[in-house]
Scaffold this motif. Sequence first.
Motif, PDB file in Angstrom:
ATOM      1  N   ARG A   1       1.644  -0.890   7.705  1.00 62.05           N
ATOM      2  CA  ARG A   1       2.233  -1.762   6.687  1.00 62.05           C
ATOM      3  C   ARG A   1       2.356  -1.062   5.336  1.00 62.05           C
ATOM      4  O   ARG A   1       2.913   0.010   5.242  1.00 62.05           O
TER       5      ARG A   1
ATOM      6  N   LEU B   1      -0.426   2.515  -0.023  1.00 63.43           N
ATOM      7  CA  LEU B   1      -1.112   2.133  -1.255  1.00 63.43           C
ATOM      8  C   LEU B   1      -0.545   2.854  -2.476  1.00 63.43           C
ATOM      9  O   LEU B   1      -0.066   3.986  -2.388  1.00 63.43           O
TER      10      LEU B   1
ATOM     11  N   ASP C   1      -1.420  -6.818   2.504  1.00 64.98           N
ATOM     12  CA  ASP C   1      -0.739  -5.569   2.866  1.00 64.98           C
ATOM     13  C   ASP C   1       0.729  -5.753   3.190  1.00 64.98           C
ATOM     14  O   ASP C   1       1.330  -4.923   3.871  1.00 64.98           O
TER      15      ASP C   1
ATOM     16  N   PRO D   1      -3.944  -3.296   0.420  1.00 67.42           N
ATOM     17  CA  PRO D   1      -4.587  -3.014   1.707  1.00 67.42           C
ATOM     18  C   PRO D   1      -4.589  -4.245   2.604  1.00 67.42           C
ATOM     19  O   PRO D   1      -4.250  -5.357   2.169  1.00 67.42           O
ATOM     20  N   GLN D   2      -4.975  -4.052   3.859  1.00 66.97           N
ATOM     21  CA  GLN D   2      -5.132  -5.201   4.748  1.00 66.97           C
ATOM     22  C   GLN D   2      -6.200  -6.124   4.195  1.00 66.97           C
ATOM     23  O   GLN D   2      -7.341  -5.729   3.970  1.00 66.97           O
TER      24      GLN D   2
ATOM     25  N   PRO E   1     -11.295  -1.705   1.445  1.00 62.56           N
ATOM     26  CA  PRO E   1     -10.110  -2.521   1.124  1.00 62.56           C
ATOM     27  C   PRO E   1     -10.290  -3.366  -0.126  1.00 62.56           C
ATOM     28  O   PRO E   1      -9.327  -3.628  -0.843  1.00 62.56           O
TER      29      PRO E   1
END
Length: 451
Positions: free
Chosen positions: A91, A94, A285, A291-292, A321
């Motif tokens: 996904r 960053l 994300d 992030p997730q 995360p």
Amino acid sequence: MTDAPDPAVRERLRALPAVDQLAAAVTGPAATPVEATAAARAVLDARRDELLAGADGPEPDLVARARAHLRPSLRRVLNGTGVVIHTNLGRAPLAGAAADAVADAAHGYMNLELDLATGRRGARDAHVAQLLVELTGAQDAMVVNNGAAATLLAAAALAGPGRSIVVSRGQLVEIGGGFRVPDVVAQAGAQLVEVGTTNRTRAADFRAALDAGADVVLRVHQSNFRTVGFVEDVPIAELTALGAPVIDDLGSGVLAGGLDDVLADEPPVRTSVAAGAALVCFSGDKLLGGPQAGILVGTREAITTCRRHPLARALRVGRLPLAALAATLALYRDPERARADIPVLAMLTAAPDALLARARQLAGATGGDVVDAVARAGGGALPLLELHGPAVAVGPDGAGAHDLAARLRAHDPPLLARITDGRVTVDPRTLHGDGELEQAAAAISAALSGS
């Protein structure tokens, strides 16, 4: 009793090198003797199994296999697909500030659950809760490990066993991995109450269900599809006016302002909060570009109920995360900086002239052709959005394109592309990181030359 292999197979088995012989060829700067021996043993065992299973063809390069065995399975790849939020590729990439925050958090201890002022145990949510409150207008916030977990926790905390959740039939959706809204409600222990029809649901449908004893309203955004034509749904402000707690599952979650030309079809988090939703759930994300993580914002009472639920500990987010999310959210304090520094936003809004210059550079380095292409947001967001721009078609067409795509995936680093009109097509929009365009050119040149 197992049949003995035929003479030809026995001969090929005898021709395999000894473990120490193969290990000696692998040992070097990238592998200690112990690591090389383990890899050699694994590769030889696998090759014996192949031969006994009837494998034919030329003998493989066992040294290359052993070195590949030592290579980490999780690797950096180059995304030339034009899909910005590519689930299979992790996904959202960053922002630099977020990556730096992860590295800093990974290199030592941190005050994850420690109040430095008092020396007592603190709450890990405190590191992002105030930022989320500031950015969304909510009273409180918390974070769990992904978007699905946020919806599950919200349903379990506000409803749960003995209570019921009312959902429009048009929103009983399934997202990636077979994750279905009815299953979420069932796992939360609540009873599902369906109202309306696939294409039309009115406020009166919800009112009737609440009058009949339903407890909580769940609204689910159509993240990865759209219903068009003879349709009707209920705006969030009308749902909250019914008086029952409302959980608004937004999926991607939009914090950025001033991007109406790209994000117009995604509901802003602030709108749901301002309308009075008890809980608003979204992912970290996707369009947020972090992030997730699963984010819940809403009323102080609802967030407190979520924090106290037993699932909260099982679903809590880790320190890495959390560090990345805090750094990403901080960028949103300056919208212009967020659009420039958060890769997802930068790729979605890339200037046509800049994309064309990158495409021409890639084509010039590889002998490819600049062609028209359509990129996508991906990640179960903005399914109707078409991002028109240039891409580079390389190599042969027809069956040869699939072979070339495979060679690109085998390169180090791997380059992921797509096949359009029978040719491998590389989209510069998603080759966003420093040096990625040059790395993609090197991968294409190596694949075309067969090296």
